[in-house]
Design a protein around this motif. Structure first.
Motif, PDB file in Angstrom:
ATOM      1  N   SER A 536       0.845  -1.197   0.000  1.00 21.71           N
ATOM      2  CA  SER A 536       0.000   0.000   0.000  1.00 21.71           C
ATOM      3  C   SER A 536       0.874   1.237   0.000  1.00 21.71           C
ATOM      4  O   SER A 536       2.050   1.205   0.396  1.00 21.71           O
ATOM      5  N   VAL A 537       0.281   2.337  -0.455  1.00 17.44           N
ATOM      6  CA  VAL A 537       0.986   3.617  -0.475  1.00 17.44           C
ATOM      7  C   VAL A 537      -0.004   4.727  -0.159  1.00 17.44           C
ATOM      8  O   VAL A 537      -1.165   4.677  -0.581  1.00 17.44           O
ATOM      9  N   SER A 538       0.436   5.697   0.616  1.00 18.56           N
ATOM     10  CA  SER A 538      -0.340   6.906   0.901  1.00 18.56           C
ATOM     11  C   SER A 538       0.547   8.108   0.614  1.00 18.56           C
ATOM     12  O   SER A 538       1.722   8.119   0.989  1.00 18.56           O
ATOM     13  N   GLN A 539      -0.033   9.121  -0.041  1.00 23.51           N
ATOM     14  CA  GLN A 539       0.762  10.287  -0.410  1.00 23.51           C
ATOM     15  C   GLN A 539      -0.110  11.531  -0.339  1.00 23.51           C
ATOM     16  O   GLN A 539      -1.205  11.560  -0.889  1.00 23.51           O
ATOM     17  N   SER A 540       0.366  12.528   0.396  1.00 21.68           N
ATOM     18  CA  SER A 540      -0.334  13.799   0.452  1.00 21.68           C
ATOM     19  C   SER A 540       0.679  14.888   0.754  1.00 21.68           C
ATOM     20  O   SER A 540       1.877  14.623   0.942  1.00 21.68           O
ATOM     21  N   ASP A 541       0.188  16.113   0.843  1.00 23.71           N
ATOM     22  CA  ASP A 541       1.063  17.227   1.180  1.00 23.71           C
ATOM     23  C   ASP A 541       1.552  17.134   2.621  1.00 23.71           C
ATOM     24  O   ASP A 541       2.544  17.741   2.993  1.00 23.71           O
ATOM     25  N   VAL A 542       0.856  16.366   3.435  1.00 22.54           N
ATOM     26  CA  VAL A 542       1.166  16.276   4.861  1.00 22.54           C
ATOM     27  C   VAL A 542       2.023  15.068   5.185  1.00 22.54           C
ATOM     28  O   VAL A 542       2.921  15.122   6.023  1.00 22.54           O
ATOM     29  N   PHE A 543       1.777  13.962   4.504  1.00 22.45           N
ATOM     30  CA  PHE A 543       2.320  12.702   4.979  1.00 22.45           C
ATOM     31  C   PHE A 543       2.471  11.736   3.814  1.00 22.45           C
ATOM     32  O   PHE A 543       1.689  11.756   2.868  1.00 22.45           O
ATOM     33  N   GLU A 544       3.487  10.884   3.886  1.00 26.42           N
ATOM     34  CA  GLU A 544       3.609   9.806   2.927  1.00 26.42           C
ATOM     35  C   GLU A 544       3.993   8.520   3.648  1.00 26.42           C
ATOM     36  O   GLU A 544       4.698   8.535   4.668  1.00 26.42           O
ATOM     37  N   SER A 545       3.489   7.409   3.111  1.00 22.76           N
ATOM     38  CA  SER A 545       3.729   6.119   3.731  1.00 22.76           C
ATOM     39  C   SER A 545       3.728   5.046   2.658  1.00 22.76           C
ATOM     40  O   SER A 545       2.937   5.099   1.724  1.00 22.76           O
ATOM     41  N   ARG A 546       4.631   4.078   2.833  1.00 24.63           N
ATOM     42  CA  ARG A 546       4.664   2.904   1.957  1.00 24.63           C
ATOM     43  C   ARG A 546       4.776   1.673   2.842  1.00 24.63           C
ATOM     44  O   ARG A 546       5.581   1.655   3.777  1.00 24.63           O
ATOM     45  N   HIS A 547       3.992   0.671   2.510  1.00 20.62           N
ATOM     46  CA  HIS A 547       3.903  -0.479   3.406  1.00 20.62           C
ATOM     47  C   HIS A 547       3.778  -1.751   2.590  1.00 20.62           C
ATOM     48  O   HIS A 547       3.001  -1.815   1.634  1.00 20.62           O
ATOM     49  N   GLY A 548       4.554  -2.767   2.961  1.00 21.63           N
ATOM     50  CA  GLY A 548       4.441  -4.084   2.352  1.00 21.63           C
ATOM     51  C   GLY A 548       4.407  -5.145   3.443  1.00 21.63           C
ATOM     52  O   GLY A 548       5.103  -5.027   4.461  1.00 21.63           O
ATOM     53  N   THR A 549       3.573  -6.167   3.265  1.00 20.83           N
ATOM     54  CA  THR A 549       3.445  -7.188   4.303  1.00 20.83           C
ATOM     55  C   THR A 549       3.169  -8.553   3.684  1.00 20.83           C
ATOM     56  O   THR A 549       2.573  -8.670   2.607  1.00 20.83           O
ATOM     57  N   VAL A 550       3.604  -9.599   4.408  1.00 21.22           N
ATOM     58  CA  VAL A 550       3.327 -10.991   4.063  1.00 21.22           C
ATOM     59  C   VAL A 550       2.761 -11.645   5.313  1.00 21.22           C
ATOM     60  O   VAL A 550       3.328 -11.514   6.408  1.00 21.22           O
ATOM     61  N   ARG A 551       1.643 -12.374   5.154  1.00 25.52           N
ATOM     62  CA  ARG A 551       1.005 -13.023   6.297  1.00 25.52           C
ATOM     63  C   ARG A 551       0.678 -14.471   5.918  1.00 25.52           C
ATOM     64  O   ARG A 551       0.056 -14.730   4.890  1.00 25.52           O
ATOM     65  N   VAL A 552       1.102 -15.412   6.761  1.00 24.40           N
ATOM     66  CA  VAL A 552       0.883 -16.831   6.508  1.00 24.40           C
ATOM     67  C   VAL A 552       0.255 -17.455   7.752  1.00 24.40           C
ATOM     68  O   VAL A 552       0.761 -17.271   8.863  1.00 24.40           O
ATOM     69  N   THR A 553      -0.845 -18.191   7.563  1.00 26.38           N
ATOM     70  CA  THR A 553      -1.510 -18.901   8.650  1.00 26.38           C
ATOM     71  C   THR A 553      -1.514 -20.386   8.341  1.00 26.38           C
ATOM     72  O   THR A 553      -1.809 -20.791   7.206  1.00 26.38           O
ATOM     73  N   TYR A 554      -1.175 -21.197   9.349  1.00 27.56           N
ATOM     74  CA  TYR A 554      -1.154 -22.650   9.175  1.00 27.56           C
ATOM     75  C   TYR A 554      -1.880 -23.305  10.338  1.00 27.56           C
ATOM     76  O   TYR A 554      -1.605 -23.005  11.511  1.00 27.56           O
ATOM     77  N   ALA A 555      -2.819 -24.191  10.055  1.00 27.54           N
ATOM     78  CA  ALA A 555      -3.562 -24.928  11.078  1.00 27.54           C
ATOM     79  C   ALA A 555      -3.203 -26.411  11.004  1.00 27.54           C
ATOM     80  O   ALA A 555      -2.775 -26.911   9.963  1.00 27.54           O
ATOM     81  N   TRP A 556      -3.392 -27.111  12.108  1.00 24.53           N
ATOM     82  CA  TRP A 556      -3.101 -28.541  12.115  1.00 24.53           C
ATOM     83  C   TRP A 556      -4.071 -29.291  13.024  1.00 24.53           C
ATOM     84  O   TRP A 556      -4.784 -28.685  13.797  1.00 24.53           O
TER      85      TRP A 556
END
Length: 556
Positions: A536-556
């Protein structure tokens, strides 16, 4: 003795031009093997578990009687239940061509129209199937079963307004069928996401039709969304006791069982943030490991975990703040469905920051209530750290907040949601934050496109240099979210593979452009594995942010 192929061709051609579709036939004129024998042999083989022999016998019968639509559907379903999806699709497509040939000869042949509607429905050619139903019901408007199939199909095709129109027509035309009205209310509240109301209406409808597999399956799906796994499994067990080959019920029951298994979730992500007129940027990398034990009570989820964070700062050479720091934390979470209308959740996190050698406690406690009108109201209170830049990390700033939320579907396509948030910082500053959004959902099965219009604001009582947000900030934005499901089935408990794209643009107080974007992909087996990738990315005159994530769920 060879089969009398000449007589068979005459029978088929005659049926295409003049006849009605036979279901059982007499022995052939010259004493050859009858279609009835093939059909009985096929069903006996299916009962005995000899599926390939059963399929061969069904195909032999349909070679002689290609216009037996009921047997065609029986064969297609048998092949599909054996996991031979492509073969079933091929047989269905060939059968459809046979019925199209008949319908072209007799455009108003109600038998052909009926089977074309049912076969294309099975193929999930929903738009075409609805057209065949329309043509058939112009001839046979008194066919309540077909009208019910049509209404349900419109719902599957994500056309709730059209489905509601069909149901309303049936309520008026069949006043002595209370099950129709009960189903109409159940389906409509289900489409609106009013799970508590929908559960009650489905339970009422099942009093009239206790063995209706679709109504019972829908109720199981509603229970699943309410986090009532055991109740959902009971509905699927009932279906399977009546229809052992009901693939969707078997899949859904298995998924509900897996939801109660212990599982672990690992998530790792990197976020970069920077503020206006500030040459201090922060890169925050965090990894969390969460463990959830086997579910011990209906509607109750518990989890505990640990995590690690690393912070990198781009700082002026004169800054006394370290360019690198790290933190460890431990987390406890719970989520409890109290009843069909109420939910309670919360989490607590203890964090030890290397910078300043300090500890913090972060808390969240929330409760939600759904009203009879379908509006979902939530109240959330919490304590959180302010991790906006190196200064806030070094000073150990935190804030207490109280938040109210609402979410209501005004129609199956139009929804309104928002929140208001009051914040109290431990440096005696105060702030108010709000968000309101209106969305309209377009649909083209199995893709979902939602258009949104939203407003956002953040007001700080006294501007502080430590914060990136100014004392007063507003923006208004418009955009869309697009979810595209790539798998064949789309019920609640089915395996899911989809990607999504969100894009929002707008303007803020200074007439500067504002942009928010998010892309991701999720694969969820609804059993052992779930994997999500997101950026994701957010960009404005006030603030900017870039974010990347990986999520893995395993059940047994």
């Amino acid at each position: 003795m060879k089969p009398p192929w000449g007589a068979i061709v005459v029978l088929v051609v005659g049926g295409l031009c003049f006849g009605q579709p036979p279901t059982l036939v007499e022995d052939t004129a010259d004493g050859g093997v009858s279609g009835t024998v093939f059909l009985q042999a096929a069903r006996n083989a299916a009962k005995a578990g000899d599926i390939e022999t059963a399929i061969e016998r069904f195909e032999a019968y349909l070679t002689r009687h290609p216009l037996d639509g009921d047997v065609s559907l029986e064969l297609i379903g048998l092949i599909d239940r054996q996991g031979q999806r492509e073969r079933a699709l091929r047989v269905a497509a060939e059968t459809i061509e046979v019925w199209r040939a008949r319908q072209e000869v007799e455009p108003d042949d109600e038998v052909a129209l009926r089977y074309l509607a049912r076969l294309t429905r099975w193929m999930k050619w929903y738009d075409e199937s609805l057209e065949w139903y329309e043509r058939y019901l112009r001839i046979r408007p008194d066919d309540q079963e077909a009208r019910l199939e049509q209404a349900r199909l419109a719902g599957w095709n994500r056309q709730p307004e059209k489905a509601q129109e069909y149901y309303q027509g049936m309520v008026e035309d069949f006043p002595d069928a209370p099950v129709v009205r009960a189903e109409m209310l159940a389906k409509y509240t289900n489409w609106l996401g009013r799970n508590g109301q929908a559960a009650g209406h489905y339970e009422e409808a099942l009093k009239f039709s206790p063995d209706d597999s679709e109504l019972r399956f829908d109720l199981g799906q509603v229970y699943s969304r309410l986090n009532y796994s055991r109740r959902a499994a009971e509905q699927y067990d009932h279906i399977l006791s009546l229809y052992p080959d009901h693939a969707m019920a078997a899949r859904a029951r298995s998924a509900e069982q897996w939801r109660q298994h212990p599982h672990v979730e690992i998530e790792t992500g990197v976020r970069y943030q920077a503020g206006r007129d500030d040459n201090i940027q922060i890169t925050h990398q965090q990894t969390n490991l969460l463990f959830a034990p086997r579910r011990i009570a209906e509607g109750l989820d518990l989890a505990a975990g640990v995590g690690h964070s690393s912070f990198w700062f781009n700082l002026p050479s004169t800054s006394p703040i370290d360019e690198y720091s790290q933190a460890e934390h431990a987390t406890l979470k719970f989520d409890k469905t109290i009843d069909a209308y109420s939910r309670l959740w919360g989490d607590a996190q203890v964090t030890h920051y290397e910078q300043g050698s300090r500890q913090s406690l972060q808390l969240t406690l929330g409760a939600s209530k759904t009203t009879d009108s379908g509006a979902k109201l939530s109240f959330i209170a919490g304590l959180e750290d302010v991790l906006e830049n190196a200064s806030t990390l070094d000073d150990g700033l935190s804030r207490f907040y109280i938040q109210g939320e609402f979410d209501v579907n005004l129609s199956p396509r139009v929804g309104l949601a928002g929140y208001g948030r009051g914040l109290w910082y431990d440096d005696e500053n105060r702030a108010v934050e709000y968000n309101a959004r209106l969305h309209y959902t377009l649909s083209a099965y199995p893709r979902l496109l939602q258009l949104r219009l939203a407003g956002y604001g953040f007001f700080v009582a006294d501007e502080q240099a430590a914060y990136w947000t100014p004392d007063r900030y507003n923006n208004i934005q418009a955009g869309f979210s697009w979810y595209h499901f790539l798998n064949h089935e789309h019920f609640e408990s089915s395996e899911r593979l989809y990607y999504y794209v969100e894009c929002f643009v707008g303007t803020d107080d200074d007439k500067e452009p504002f942009f928010n974007g998010r892309v991701g992909m999720t694969w969820d087996s609804r059993k052992q594995w779930k994997v999500t990738l997101e950026a994701s990315v957010s960009q404005s005159d006030v603030f900017e942010s870039r974010h990347g994530t990986v999520r893995v769920t395993y059940a047994w």
